[in-house]
Design an enzyme around this catalytic site. Structure first.
Site, PDB file in Angstrom:
ATOM      1  N   LYS A 219     -39.380 -26.256 -74.488  1.00 12.12           N
ATOM      2  CA  LYS A 219     -40.788 -26.563 -74.237  1.00 12.12           C
ATOM      3  C   LYS A 219     -41.273 -25.851 -72.970  1.00 12.12           C
ATOM      4  O   LYS A 219     -42.283 -25.176 -72.961  1.00 12.12           O
ATOM      5  CB  LYS A 219     -40.938 -28.083 -74.109  1.00 12.12           C
ATOM      6  N   GLU A 225     -29.928 -24.650 -68.596  1.00  6.92           N
ATOM      7  CA  GLU A 225     -28.862 -24.527 -69.597  1.00  6.92           C
ATOM      8  C   GLU A 225     -29.301 -23.619 -70.748  1.00  6.92           C
ATOM      9  O   GLU A 225     -28.555 -22.746 -71.203  1.00  6.92           O
ATOM     10  CB  GLU A 225     -28.496 -25.909 -70.177  1.00  6.92           C
ATOM     11  N   GLY A 280     -40.541 -33.961 -75.458  1.00  7.28           N
ATOM     12  CA  GLY A 280     -39.324 -33.303 -75.955  1.00  7.28           C
ATOM     13  C   GLY A 280     -38.585 -34.123 -76.999  1.00  7.28           C
ATOM     14  O   GLY A 280     -38.251 -33.640 -78.079  1.00  7.28           O
ATOM     15  N   ARG A 281     -38.338 -35.397 -76.701  1.00 11.33           N
ATOM     16  CA  ARG A 281     -37.538 -36.217 -77.624  1.00 11.33           C
ATOM     17  C   ARG A 281     -38.317 -36.653 -78.858  1.00 11.33           C
ATOM     18  O   ARG A 281     -37.777 -37.299 -79.746  1.00 11.33           O
ATOM     19  CB  ARG A 281     -36.948 -37.414 -76.881  1.00 11.33           C
ATOM     20  N   GLU A 366     -34.052 -42.552 -72.953  1.00 15.84           N
ATOM     21  CA  GLU A 366     -34.889 -41.735 -72.071  1.00 15.84           C
ATOM     22  C   GLU A 366     -36.316 -42.299 -72.037  1.00 15.84           C
ATOM     23  O   GLU A 366     -37.035 -42.140 -71.060  1.00 15.84           O
ATOM     24  CB  GLU A 366     -34.909 -40.280 -72.553  1.00 15.84           C
ATOM     25  N   HIS A 397     -12.560 -48.867 -87.493  1.00 14.56           N
ATOM     26  CA  HIS A 397     -11.163 -48.697 -87.083  1.00 14.56           C
ATOM     27  C   HIS A 397     -11.063 -48.366 -85.604  1.00 14.56           C
ATOM     28  O   HIS A 397     -10.036 -47.867 -85.152  1.00 14.56           O
ATOM     29  CB  HIS A 397     -10.506 -47.610 -87.943  1.00 14.56           C
ATOM     30  N   LYS A 526     -32.116 -31.961 -62.400  1.00 17.52           N
ATOM     31  CA  LYS A 526     -32.404 -30.523 -62.359  1.00 17.52           C
ATOM     32  C   LYS A 526     -32.518 -30.059 -60.899  1.00 17.52           C
ATOM     33  O   LYS A 526     -32.021 -29.009 -60.522  1.00 17.52           O
ATOM     34  CB  LYS A 526     -33.711 -30.223 -63.105  1.00 17.52           C
TER      35      LYS A 526
HETATM   36  C1  G6Q Z   1     -37.039 -35.000 -73.658  1.00 16.47           C
HETATM   37  C2  G6Q Z   1     -36.709 -34.531 -72.347  1.00 16.47           C
HETATM   38  C3  G6Q Z   1     -35.587 -33.544 -72.279  1.00 16.47           C
HETATM   39  C4  G6Q Z   1     -35.977 -32.123 -72.694  1.00 16.47           C
HETATM   40  C5  G6Q Z   1     -34.883 -31.158 -72.262  1.00 16.47           C
HETATM   41  C6  G6Q Z   1     -35.179 -29.742 -72.683  1.00 16.47           C
HETATM   42  O1  G6Q Z   1     -37.926 -35.765 -73.905  1.00 16.47           O
HETATM   43  O2  G6Q Z   1     -37.840 -34.069 -71.729  1.00 16.47           O
HETATM   44  O3  G6Q Z   1     -34.494 -33.936 -73.060  1.00 16.47           O
HETATM   45  O4  G6Q Z   1     -36.213 -32.062 -74.059  1.00 16.47           O
HETATM   46  O5  G6Q Z   1     -34.699 -31.233 -70.867  1.00 16.47           O
HETATM   47  O6  G6Q Z   1     -36.382 -29.302 -72.138  1.00 16.47           O
HETATM   48  P1  G6Q Z   1     -37.052 -27.977 -72.607  1.00 16.47           P
HETATM   49  O7  G6Q Z   1     -37.435 -28.107 -74.047  1.00 16.47           O
HETATM   50  O8  G6Q Z   1     -38.254 -27.779 -71.731  1.00 16.47           O
HETATM   51  O9  G6Q Z   1     -36.037 -26.883 -72.435  1.00 16.47           O
END
Ligand code: G6Q
Length: 567
Positions: A219, A225, A280-281, A366, A397, A526
């Site tokens: 996003k 990463e 994001g989620r 989150e 199990h 971060k």
């Molecule tokens: C989700 C969070 C988080 C995010 C990641 C990746 O709601 O904001 O999990 O999706 O940190 O972020 P980017 O899509 O910006 O790389």
């Protein structure tokens, strides 16, 4: 900022509200009731506490509730103005007050296409335009018209993303494996540990650069990463007989940040856009779902959206008494805040739903793992449940022991489909389903000392020989569970199932007076990492740390040094 919060201070005082107080009083009266007695007293309990939504049966009768409990919980939902907040979310009001953003994942699957406005602009034409672009692109790849630099068809797709840009599409791609295009293999690269990139790009299962397409899904397009992995993928690609110009055929981006996408070297024509009002989620419904579209095709992706939209409509129109996400949310509050249950488990009895618990861990924790309310005030009640789980029979199990005989109350969601796509014999399914049913029953009824003795005797065991073992064979029971039984795991049902949980999380966030759509806890990590990284890369000590962090840092450097000296 904080605009929405200011207009709603009336919802702030949860635990002193009459609705909450009534529940506290009621809790003392019913906390020791046994579900098995409630079933024995009321032959209609299952029909009174279960609901149908399309091909999904939601059975919540195995919960520690009475009709009065539910009535008091519905009163709480009304007092917290769930319906009003729900309408704010669906109509694009900026309910994410700390970031001054709407939370409009529902617009992404608004299949009735009614206008939804953010800052006075209808977002639906943009949503449709991106879907059209995704469709055109995916058709080319799936039909073999989109060719790699040497003219070959694409066979492998690697989604590079993390968190919300990974877990949702990964979960859906796994869940809908049976619908995948035959030629296409979908991979997910998220971990910055280079072992993950290597396991995909090198070694035994090494990909072929001529036929591999990378989707860089971020996003912000600033996530450390993801950018590191994307650079590694780019380098790997350029190490072959390729040129910078070939990147256009092998790298596409999904982002809100066009500038950074271009800076990375991806042609903006190969960028699929989404917007800051998609969290994001909650983004698998957006362009972030491109890997899903490539895997299952646009018509199936639309079915996924339609399933979610149908659940959205259910959530918007059903009275609370018949509203599945509202009931799920309220039951969670009941256990979390009155029984002090710290966690809840999600147990899908479906191999293809094995990523579902991990996906929900993020979406739920989150969203509602917060300790200040919308107004920024520290709160004095328990919020977000610890969500965990694993696929059905395997868990039996392993950790089910603790659910059956441990000291903790762990409400569970059991999930299963009636029809399998697998071409195996029916005996597999019969075993799976009987385990599913037997577990929910056993958790509820338990086994007393007397019953244990009777059962042992009936099995011909001499009681005097096992006297010492008997206390270990007793189950208290009364462990609550929801059962979610659907006809088959198809895109529409999956869409509904995911939306059902999203709205459950929303309901709980409103009751707790939280902003479920920010994630400042993620941001802190971060920031801290950047400092340590600076020290690792420069080899210098720049910042003051606690002695543990310093000690670990020094040991790390020393191990690394030894390795360099030896080699
Ligand atoms: C989700 C969070 C988080 C995010 C990641 C990746 O709601 O904001 O999990 O999706 O940190 O972020 P980017 O899509 O910006 O790389």
């Amino acid at each position: 900022m904080l605009r929405t919060a200011q207009i709603d201070t009336a919802t702030a005082d949860l635990t002193s509200s009459p609705a909450w107080r009534a529940l506290e009083k009621h809790f003392l009266q019913v906390k020791d009731l046994k579900m098995k007695d409630l079933f024995a007293e009321n032959p209609r309990r299952f029909s009174e506490f279960s609901l149908h939504f399309e091909d999904i049966l939601f059975d919540y009768s195995k919960n520690r509730i009475t009709q009065e409990t539910m009535q008091l919980l519905f009163n709480l939902a009304k007092a917290r103005r769930i319906a009003e907040w729900r309408d704010k979310m669906f109509s694009g009001k900026k309910i994410n007050n700390t970031e001054d953003r709407a939370a409009l994942h529902t617009a992404l699957r608004n299949r009735s296409n009614t206008p939804v406005y953010v800052d006075g602009v209808n977002v639906m034409p943009k949503v449709q335009a991106v879907l059209d672009k995704m469709e055109a692109f995916s058709q080319k790849v799936r039909r073999g018209e989109w060719r790699g630099y040497s003219g070959k068809k694409i066979t492998d797709i690697v989604n590079i993303g993390i968190g919300g840009s990974d877990l949702g599409p990964k979960m859906v791609c796994h869940a809908l494996t049976q619908y995948h295009h035959e030629r296409l293999n979908i991979h997910f690269l998220s971990n910055v540990d280079s072992s993950h990139a290597e396991s995909i790009l090198r070694g035994k299962n090494e990909l072929n650069p001529e036929t591999t397409l990378f989707i860089v899904a971020s996003k912000t397009f600033t996530t450390q990463e993801t950018l590191r992995n994307a650079q590694t993928a780019k380098k790997w690609f350029l190490d072959w007989d390729t040129t910078e110009a070939d990147i256009a055929k092998h790298f596409v981006a999904i982002s809100t940040n066009k500038k950074e996408v271009e800076a990375f070297g991806i042609n903006p024509d190969n960028m699929f856009e989404f917007w800051d009002w998609v969290g994001g989620r909650y983004s698998l419904w957006s362009a972030i779902g491109l890997s899903i579209v490539l895997a299952i095709g646009m018509p199936r992706f639309i079915e996924l959206l339609e399933g979610a939209h149908a659940m959205d409509q259910h959530f918007q129109t059903m009275p609370f008494e018949k509203n599945i996400p509202v009931i799920m949310g309220l039951l969670g509050i009941w256990y979390n805040n009155f029984f002090d249950a710290e966690s809840s488990a999600v147990l899908p009895y479906d191999y293809y739903l094995r990523e579902f618990p991990a996906y929900l861990e993020q979406t739920d924790m989150e969203s509602n793992g917060k300790s200040v309310d919308r107004q920024g005030r520290r709160i004095d009640y328990s919020t977000g449940s610890i969500v965990w789980g694993a696929e059905g029979n395997n868990g039996q199990h392993a950790f089910y022991q603790l659910i059956h005989q441990g000291t903790k109350l762990i409400p569970t969601d059991f999930i299963i489909g009636a029809i399998t796509h697998a071409k195996c014999n029916q005996q597999h399914r019969n075993i799976l389903v009987s385990n599913f049913l037997a577990q929910t029953e056993a958790l509820m009824i338990g086994r007393s000392q007397t019953e244990t003795r009777q059962q042992l005797k009936a099995a011909g065991v001499e009681l005097k020989d096992v006297e010492e073992q008997i206390p270990h064979m007793v189950f208290d029971g009364n462990q609550p569970s929801n059962s979610i039984l659907f006809k088959e795991l198809n895109p529409r049902t999956l869409g509904s199932l995911i939306a059902m949980y999203e709205h459950k999380i929303f309901v709980q966030g409103i009751i707790w007076n939280l902003n479920s759509y920010d994630q400042w806890g993620v941001e802190l990590g971060k920031h801290l990492t950047a400092k340590v990284l600076e020290e690792l890369e420069s080899g210098k000590t720049i910042y003051q740390h606690d002695s543990s962090t310093t000690g670990l840092l020094e040991q790390y450097r020393s191990f690394k040094q030894e390795k360099i000296v030896k080699s």
